[in-house]
Design a protein around this motif. Structure first.
Motif, short mmCIF file in Angstrom:
data_model
loop_
_atom_site.label_atom_id
_atom_site.label_comp_id
_atom_site.label_asym_id
_atom_site.label_seq_id
_atom_site.Cartn_x
_atom_site.Cartn_y
_atom_site.Cartn_z
N ALA A 1 16.58 3.30 8.00
CA ALA A 1 15.46 2.39 8.21
C ALA A 1 15.71 1.57 9.46
O ALA A 1 16.85 1.29 9.84
CB ALA A 1 15.29 1.48 7.00
N PHE A 2 14.65 1.18 10.14
CA PHE A 2 14.73 0.34 11.34
C PHE A 2 13.96 -0.94 11.06
O PHE A 2 12.82 -0.89 10.56
CB PHE A 2 14.16 1.07 12.55
CG PHE A 2 15.08 2.13 13.10
CD1 PHE A 2 15.80 1.92 14.26
CD2 PHE A 2 15.23 3.34 12.44
CE1 PHE A 2 16.65 2.89 14.76
CE2 PHE A 2 16.08 4.32 12.92
CZ PHE A 2 16.79 4.10 14.09
N PHE A 3 14.57 -2.10 11.40
CA PHE A 3 13.99 -3.38 11.05
C PHE A 3 13.63 -4.17 12.30
O PHE A 3 14.42 -4.23 13.27
CB PHE A 3 14.95 -4.20 10.19
CG PHE A 3 15.41 -3.48 8.96
CD1 PHE A 3 14.53 -3.27 7.91
CD2 PHE A 3 16.69 -2.97 8.87
CE1 PHE A 3 14.93 -2.60 6.77
CE2 PHE A 3 17.11 -2.30 7.74
CZ PHE A 3 16.22 -2.10 6.68
N THR B 1 12.09 -0.74 -1.75
CA THR B 1 10.98 -0.98 -2.69
C THR B 1 10.32 0.29 -3.16
O THR B 1 9.66 0.31 -4.19
CB THR B 1 9.92 -1.88 -2.03
OG1 THR B 1 9.43 -1.22 -0.86
CG2 THR B 1 10.51 -3.22 -1.66
N SER B 2 10.46 1.39 -2.40
CA SER B 2 9.89 2.68 -2.77
C SER B 2 10.56 3.74 -1.91
O SER B 2 11.27 3.41 -0.96
CB SER B 2 8.37 2.69 -2.55
OG SER B 2 8.07 2.87 -1.19
N PRO B 3 10.34 5.03 -2.22
CA PRO B 3 10.92 6.08 -1.38
C PRO B 3 10.44 6.00 0.06
O PRO B 3 11.05 6.59 0.95
CB PRO B 3 10.45 7.37 -2.06
CG PRO B 3 10.20 6.99 -3.47
CD PRO B 3 9.69 5.59 -3.41
N PHE B 4 9.35 5.29 0.29
CA PHE B 4 8.77 5.24 1.63
C PHE B 4 8.88 3.86 2.28
O PHE B 4 8.38 3.66 3.36
CB PHE B 4 7.29 5.65 1.58
CG PHE B 4 7.05 7.02 1.04
CD1 PHE B 4 7.09 8.14 1.85
CD2 PHE B 4 6.79 7.20 -0.31
CE1 PHE B 4 6.87 9.40 1.35
CE2 PHE B 4 6.56 8.47 -0.82
CZ PHE B 4 6.62 9.57 0.01
N ARG B 5 9.51 2.92 1.60
CA ARG B 5 9.48 1.56 2.11
C ARG B 5 10.81 0.87 1.86
O ARG B 5 11.29 0.81 0.73
CB ARG B 5 8.35 0.79 1.42
CG ARG B 5 8.10 -0.57 2.02
CD ARG B 5 7.47 -0.43 3.38
NE ARG B 5 7.09 -1.71 3.91
CZ ARG B 5 7.13 -2.02 5.20
NH1 ARG B 5 7.55 -1.12 6.06
NH2 ARG B 5 6.74 -3.19 5.62
N THR B 6 11.46 0.39 2.93
CA THR B 6 12.72 -0.33 2.84
C THR B 6 12.57 -1.67 3.56
O THR B 6 12.08 -1.71 4.69
CB THR B 6 13.86 0.48 3.49
OG1 THR B 6 13.92 1.76 2.87
CG2 THR B 6 15.18 -0.23 3.31
N VAL B 7 12.98 -2.76 2.91
CA VAL B 7 12.82 -4.09 3.50
C VAL B 7 14.15 -4.84 3.45
O VAL B 7 15.06 -4.51 2.69
CB VAL B 7 11.73 -4.91 2.77
CG1 VAL B 7 10.39 -4.25 2.87
CG2 VAL B 7 12.11 -5.11 1.30
#
Length: 742
Positions: free
Chosen positions: A20-22, A70-76
């Protein structure tokens, strides 16, 4: 466009990494710590907003406990997260600064020596902003897209995704009705496709999302509903452009369907387009809730407000509902006819007259027959092997009558449950059907699965009920008087014309049956008893009758019961329904079909269109000249010569090059052509009903959406995304693009 990690000496990017990139935080203090820790001195003079928009750090630089998936498609990230994992010496020296107070100059020199290197690396890792030096050696700002253009392109991307999902019949949410979205482990189909599109390189969608907080959706549910409304309006506007130009139209209401746990009526509009072809288009669903007056107001609002049509130009109505709902829909149609007398009720060419008459009956026995016929149709459509099983049963039962067997097999290969002679065929097939169902249910050779065997058992139970047999026989005999009449109504224009003239004879025959109901019922009951005896079905009164009426000491005879509960009500209903379907205005309209040249010729040009067409005088371009124009029209065809082929349909007549010289005749024919009784002859103009059926069959109830159904059924309509965006901005100028996730 890929994301690049902004950390010094880190070359990871989203194209070649699953990390993931933040974005850099907007909070000044935390953003400053991010810049210091990643050892990018060239970023120190950048504002937090600039860093948030154009720079990222990959997940490798954060402690695992700071990252939440938070989901397979969303990282926070957590709100207080700061990157602390770096491999470069600069970061290590920074951490040991308190232990190396005696070497400030060495640290400064080290940092200065790395400036040039980090500048080069910056050009690579921040490729998306195209940072470079201009001719004067001054840093040029990244190419900035104005907010208005960015917002329009962002909306265009959203509309593009929704249109694609609609035309391909992809559900928006994709969750089961038992799993609330807030507890689901997967995002909606719509949100997932947006994220996929961002990762695939949608620059405008990415830029718009990057400018929003990390916990906001790409598109809120409120904005999505607004978009769906806009898309509906744009599609209807494109779809009904010809109607508004031609003015006249008719309404067709189909069977009830369930959408969003509510009952809705599919609404179609029939009209003559610019090419003079008769078209039928789906315009939406009508909520079937409330009393007759409420539904009537809702339907009128749907037509006038949403479709932009004027009800004073509605010239016909038809409905295809069945059972109890048909009674309420008929009352709605009658109410509209009161408000607009020229909106006459007619049969619909999409359904045979006898099936239409039977569907509108609310009697228990008739409901049993019609529901069983639907089950039979669905049962045999599942597999060709089941069809073969039925044909084998027909061959067994009709061993001594090969011709009859061939006829029945041919009938079974088509939609025999929807034809004019459905009840005659059903009576002839009854023994074969029961034999077939029993064979499938027994399943001695284990050829069928449990579901098929169970369905066969349910159908066989219905077929072996005397109430079913008696009602089927009554329907066959009572509707035999209207069979040929109904078949002609679905024929060519001349057949429709002459069928309307035979209505009096049909009603006369039915009234004779009503006047002698005792005699006719005796014959029909005997036929049912003989058929039941051949199938070893006991003759008895339905069990439901005794449950409704406690024992009173008197036992009712089956013959008397079925006369009062089946024969008499069915005959009475058929007479009344035919009288309602063929009102005085409707019959006048059909008599005006004598304007068609071939019908004129068959009548030896001795016709009186002026009288029958009087109800449409306000629809003519110049009513005062109609008599003279009509005289010229007759002379043209009467003295046209032997080699002249007389057009036999309204469509052929309207295609004539010189029909424009008869404006009143042309206008009247177009008005008549709108009536739902006429068949849709052009396949390209009659796909809406088929696509609705496909949508309902392929889409589970909890996935159905009124707007998405409209897009799918009208997928051939040109979708102008720019027009949708402009319309959206006009309707919702202050709308917010996103909202917090649940």
């Amino acid at each position: 466009m890929p994301n690049f990690c902004a950390a010094l000496n880190c070359s990871r990017n989203s194209t070649h990494s699953v990390l993931a990139f933040f974005r850099f935080p907007r909070d000044p203090e935390r953003c400053k710590k991010w810049v210091e820790n990643c050892s990018r001195s060239d970023l120190k003079d950048k504002t937090p907003d600039h860093l948030n928009k154009y720079h990222r750090l990959c997940a490798r630089h954060f402690e695992p406990n700071l990252i939440t998936k938070t989901s397979p498609f969303r990282t926070v990230l957590k709100d207080t997260a700061v990157p602390t994992i770096f491999d470069n010496p600069s970061f290590k020296r920074s951490n040991n600064e308190t232990e190396n107070k005696d070497a400030p100059e060495a640290k400064k020199n080290k940092s200065d020596s790395q400036i040039e290197e980090t500048k080069d690396n910056s050009e690579t890792t921040t490729k998306e902003i195209s940072a470079s030096k201009n001719g004067d050696g001054v840093d040029s700002s990244p190419q900035v897209i104005d907010e208005e253009t960015l917002n329009k392109e962002y909306l265009k991307s959203l509309f593009d995704v929704v249109v694609m999902m609609g035309t391909q019949n992809i559900p928006l949410h994709g969750h089961s009705d038992k799993e609330p979205r807030s507890k689901s482990f997967t995002p909606s189909n719509f949100q997932a496709l947006l994220e996929y599109r961002i990762n695939a390189g949608d620059e405008f969608l990415r830029k718009k999302f990057e400018g929003s907080p990390v916990n906001l959706e790409y598109c809120s549910s409120t904005q999505l509903q607004q978009m769906l409304e806009v898309m509906e309006n744009c599609i209807r506007e494109e779809l009904l452009a010809d109607v508004k130009e031609g003015r006249f139209f008719s309404l067709v209401v189909d069977n009830l369907v369930e959408i969003g746990r509510e009952s809705h009526l599919p609404v179609f509009v029939r009209f003559v387009d610019k090419t003079n072809s008769l078209r039928e288009e789906f315009v939406g669903f009508l909520l079937f809730e409330g009393d007759v007056e409420a539904i009537t107001e809702r339907l009128v609002s749907e037509v006038t407000v949403k479709c932009g049509l004027d009800m004073q130009y509605c010239r016909g109505q038809a409905y295809l509902c069945s059972g109890v709902s048909a009674t309420k829909v008929k009352a709605v149609v009658a109410r509209i006819a009161e408000l607009h007398p020229l909106a006459v009720l007619t049969p619909c060419s999409n359904c045979s007259l006898n099936i239409c008459l039977a569907n509108t009956m609310t009697f228990t026995g008739v409901h049993l027959v019609m529901s069983t016929l639907k089950k039979l149709d669905a049962f045999f459509s599942k597999s060709p092997l089941l069809q073969n099983q039925l044909e084998s049963a027909i061959s067994i039962y009709y061993q001594g009558n090969e011709d009859k067997a061939i006829v029945l097999k041919e009938a079974c290969s088509s939609k025999w449950t929807e034809q004019h002679d459905t009840f005659e065929v059903a009576v002839d097939l009854l023994e074969s059907l029961l034999l077939c169902m029993d064979s499938v249910h027994d399943n001695e050779d284990h050829k069928w699965n449990d579901e098929v065997a169970h369905n066969a058992f349910i159908i066989s139970e219905a077929l072996a009920d005397f109430e079913f047999v008696m009602t089927l026989v009554v329907l066959k005999n009572a509707l035999s008087f209207s069979r040929a009449f109904g078949k002609n109504l679905q024929g060519q224009t001349n057949e429709v014309f002459f069928a309307s003239n035979s209505l009096t004879a049909v009603l006369h025959s039915l009234n004779e049956v009503y006047d002698n109901i005792e005699v006719y019922h005796e014959f029909w009951f005997e036929e049912a008893v003989n058929l039941a005896a051949a199938l070893e079905i006991p003759v008895k009164v339905p069990r439901l009758y005794f449950r409704k009426r406690p024992t009173s000491g008197e036992e009712i005879q089956p013959e008397i019961y079925y006369k009062e509960q089946v024969t008499l009500p069915v005959v009475t209903h058929v007479i009344k329904e035919l009288a309602d379907l063929f009102s005085e205005n409707h019959l006048k309209a059909l008599k005006s079909l004598s304007l068609v040249p071939a019908i004129m010729g068959q009548l030896k040009f001795n016709t009186t269109e002026e009288t029958s067409a009087d109800i449409y005088k306000d629809d003519l371009l110049n009513p005062d000249t109609f008599p003279a124009e009509l005289h010229c029209w007759k002379i043209k065809w009467k003295h046209g010569g032997k080699d002249v082929v007389l057009p036999s349909t309204i469509y052929e007549t309207l295609q004539l090059s010189d029909v424009k010289f008869f404006p009143n005749v042309c206008a009247l024919l177009k008005v008549l052509y709108n009536l739902p009784v006429f068949a849709l002859t052009n396949e390209n103009c009659s796909t809406a009903k088929q696509r609705l059926t496909t949508y309902l069959e392929d889409t589970p109830v909890h996935h159905r959406n009124k707007s998405m159904a409209l897009f799918y059924i009208n997928s051939a309509i040109k979708h102008d995304l720019d027009n949708m965006v402009e319309t959206y901005l006009k309707m919702y100028p202050d709308s917010e693009p996103s909202e917090k996730r649940d």
